[in-house]
Enzyme design. Sequence first.
Site, PDB file in Angstrom:
ATOM      1  N   ALA A  32      31.030  -7.561 -11.600  1.00  0.00           N
ATOM      2  CA  ALA A  32      31.643  -7.005 -10.388  1.00  0.00           C
ATOM      3  C   ALA A  32      33.147  -6.851 -10.650  1.00  0.00           C
ATOM      4  O   ALA A  32      33.984  -7.363  -9.904  1.00  0.00           O
ATOM      5  CB  ALA A  32      31.360  -7.879  -9.167  1.00  0.00           C
ATOM      6  N   LEU A  33      33.435  -6.166 -11.726  1.00  0.00           N
ATOM      7  CA  LEU A  33      34.811  -6.119 -12.227  1.00  0.00           C
ATOM      8  C   LEU A  33      35.732  -5.333 -11.293  1.00  0.00           C
ATOM      9  O   LEU A  33      35.319  -4.369 -10.656  1.00  0.00           O
ATOM     10  CB  LEU A  33      34.820  -5.478 -13.626  1.00  0.00           C
ATOM     11  CG  LEU A  33      33.958  -6.187 -14.671  1.00  0.00           C
ATOM     12  CD1 LEU A  33      34.075  -5.493 -16.016  1.00  0.00           C
ATOM     13  CD2 LEU A  33      34.328  -7.660 -14.801  1.00  0.00           C
ATOM     14  N   GLY A  36      41.844  -6.771 -11.262  1.00  0.00           N
ATOM     15  CA  GLY A  36      42.312  -8.055 -11.803  1.00  0.00           C
ATOM     16  C   GLY A  36      41.718  -8.300 -13.190  1.00  0.00           C
ATOM     17  O   GLY A  36      42.429  -8.641 -14.142  1.00  0.00           O
ATOM     18  N   HIS A  37      40.394  -8.092 -13.313  1.00  0.00           N
ATOM     19  CA  HIS A  37      39.753  -8.269 -14.627  1.00  0.00           C
ATOM     20  C   HIS A  37      40.336  -7.282 -15.640  1.00  0.00           C
ATOM     21  O   HIS A  37      40.579  -7.629 -16.800  1.00  0.00           O
ATOM     22  CB  HIS A  37      38.239  -7.998 -14.543  1.00  0.00           C
ATOM     23  CG  HIS A  37      37.493  -8.974 -13.676  1.00  0.00           C
ATOM     24  ND1 HIS A  37      36.876  -8.610 -12.506  1.00  0.00           N
ATOM     25  CD2 HIS A  37      37.252 -10.296 -13.829  1.00  0.00           C
ATOM     26  CE1 HIS A  37      36.276  -9.658 -11.968  1.00  0.00           C
ATOM     27  NE2 HIS A  37      36.502 -10.697 -12.747  1.00  0.00           N
ATOM     28  N   GLN A  61      27.350 -22.954 -11.828  1.00  0.00           N
ATOM     29  CA  GLN A  61      28.600 -23.181 -11.090  1.00  0.00           C
ATOM     30  C   GLN A  61      28.472 -22.846  -9.604  1.00  0.00           C
ATOM     31  O   GLN A  61      29.451 -22.897  -8.867  1.00  0.00           O
ATOM     32  CB  GLN A  61      29.747 -22.420 -11.723  1.00  0.00           C
ATOM     33  CG  GLN A  61      29.693 -20.902 -11.607  1.00  0.00           C
ATOM     34  CD  GLN A  61      30.796 -20.240 -12.421  1.00  0.00           C
ATOM     35  OE1 GLN A  61      30.726 -20.154 -13.643  1.00  0.00           O
ATOM     36  NE2 GLN A  61      31.827 -19.779 -11.743  1.00  0.00           N
ATOM     37  N   GLY A 149      42.613 -15.448 -14.879  1.00  0.00           N
ATOM     38  CA  GLY A 149      43.512 -15.041 -13.796  1.00  0.00           C
ATOM     39  C   GLY A 149      44.036 -16.223 -12.993  1.00  0.00           C
ATOM     40  O   GLY A 149      43.306 -17.193 -12.749  1.00  0.00           O
ATOM     41  N   SER A 187      39.315  -9.860  -5.832  1.00  0.00           N
ATOM     42  CA  SER A 187      38.209 -10.784  -6.091  1.00  0.00           C
ATOM     43  C   SER A 187      36.913  -9.994  -6.056  1.00  0.00           C
ATOM     44  O   SER A 187      36.789  -9.034  -5.285  1.00  0.00           O
ATOM     45  CB  SER A 187      38.180 -11.861  -4.997  1.00  0.00           C
ATOM     46  OG  SER A 187      36.931 -12.522  -4.998  1.00  0.00           O
ATOM     47  N   SER A 188      35.950 -10.431  -6.859  1.00  0.00           N
ATOM     48  CA  SER A 188      34.644  -9.758  -6.847  1.00  0.00           C
ATOM     49  C   SER A 188      34.006  -9.862  -5.463  1.00  0.00           C
ATOM     50  O   SER A 188      33.191  -9.037  -5.078  1.00  0.00           O
ATOM     51  CB  SER A 188      33.716 -10.391  -7.881  1.00  0.00           C
ATOM     52  OG  SER A 188      34.325 -10.315  -9.146  1.00  0.00           O
ATOM     53  N   ARG A 189      34.386 -10.918  -4.734  1.00  0.00           N
ATOM     54  CA  ARG A 189      33.791 -11.126  -3.415  1.00  0.00           C
ATOM     55  C   ARG A 189      34.320 -10.160  -2.365  1.00  0.00           C
ATOM     56  O   ARG A 189      33.709 -10.025  -1.293  1.00  0.00           O
ATOM     57  CB  ARG A 189      34.053 -12.557  -2.939  1.00  0.00           C
ATOM     58  CG  ARG A 189      33.329 -13.577  -3.770  1.00  0.00           C
ATOM     59  CD  ARG A 189      33.858 -14.970  -3.512  1.00  0.00           C
ATOM     60  NE  ARG A 189      33.472 -15.863  -4.586  1.00  0.00           N
ATOM     61  CZ  ARG A 189      32.381 -16.624  -4.598  1.00  0.00           C
ATOM     62  NH1 ARG A 189      31.593 -16.607  -3.565  1.00  0.00           N
ATOM     63  NH2 ARG A 189      32.098 -17.377  -5.621  1.00  0.00           N
TER      64      ARG A 189
HETATM   65  O1  PAF Z   1      36.012 -16.855 -12.847  1.00  0.00           O
HETATM   66  C1  PAF Z   1      34.839 -16.536 -13.145  1.00  0.00           C
HETATM   67  O2  PAF Z   1      34.429 -15.381 -12.999  1.00  0.00           O
HETATM   68  C2  PAF Z   1      33.902 -17.596 -13.691  1.00  0.00           C
HETATM   69  O3  PAF Z   1      34.150 -18.824 -13.099  1.00  0.00           O
HETATM   70  C3  PAF Z   1      33.933 -17.703 -15.230  1.00  0.00           C
HETATM   71  C4  PAF Z   1      35.278 -18.174 -15.729  1.00  0.00           C
HETATM   72  C5  PAF Z   1      33.583 -16.355 -15.837  1.00  0.00           C
HETATM   73  C6  PAF Z   1      32.880 -18.722 -15.684  1.00  0.00           C
HETATM   74  O4  PAF Z   1      31.607 -18.358 -15.281  1.00  0.00           O
END
Ligand code: PAF
Length: 286
Positions: A32-33, A36-37, A61, A149, A187-189
């Site tokens: 979901a770039l 920022g990415h 996570q 980031g 943010s991707s969100r």
């Molecule tokens: O920031 C993120 O997108 C994630 O926490 C990461 C660093 C890719 C690890 O899954």
Amino acid sequence: MWAFQQLEPFEHFISRQRAKGHSIGFVPTMGALHAGHLSLIRQSNAAHDITVCSIFVNPTQFNDPLDLLKYPRMEAQDLYLLERAHCGVAFLPSEAEVYPQGHGAGPEFMFGTLDQIMEGAFRPGHFLGVAQVVYRFLQMVEPDAIYMGQKDFQQVAIVREMIRQAGLQVRLVMCPTVREENGLAMSSRNVRLPETQRTQAALIYEVLQDIKERAHSANLPHLREEALRRLAEAPGFRPEYVEIVDGRSLQQVNAMEESDFVVACIACWVGEVRLIDNLVIKFSDK
Ligand code: PAF
């Protein structure tokens, strides 16, 4: 751009790059770039012969299964954006390749208070999952540097500590947060926010800026309380925390003189989306 889904051909490719003496920059993502990415890709491209960007939505996570389910997935668009950003390699391994021995395998990291406060307090287990997956990717990619980031300030602190504990020879580069025009941290969100809430969410950055402007003359605990109130009173907002912390230990700071590196951090729900952001309010590089 090269794209790999399987570990074996990817590792062959990396060995060939190494044999040619090429340096490798690494940008880990969950897809979901956004801009920022892409700024991380640009910064890595400027410093390395080749940039590897991983896309892997890491289940370990997510403390909330619904959050994992709702996490945006848009692989075709991500690959298109990476190509346009001149990323050298996209690496999209399967869960079986990332965790060949199951989720719990790998070294055990101990983060002490670093992962018990802020995000750690509200998302138990989250940072152990982050440390586990970043460690695994560092094993697979073997980069010279990893680019992350600043928006995820606590995550960067955790990865720095993981690298130290694991004794890895990789440079960690923290890159500035990229913001939408209204100040909202990318943010991707954000794609899950309806347009009106995406506009209103800029309040989080306004509150951070207000803390920064007043931090030298006001009482920090009062500033924190006021910021929490301001967020809580905004329709659709539900703040989880506002913290003013030392940028290294992430321990709460109650007066600006206590530290030469002070960061204000916020986590807040806007409607159904949980957002985080932070702002360095004091930094002196002694
Ligand atoms: O920031 C993120 O997108 C994630 O926490 C990461 C660093 C890719 C690890 O899954």
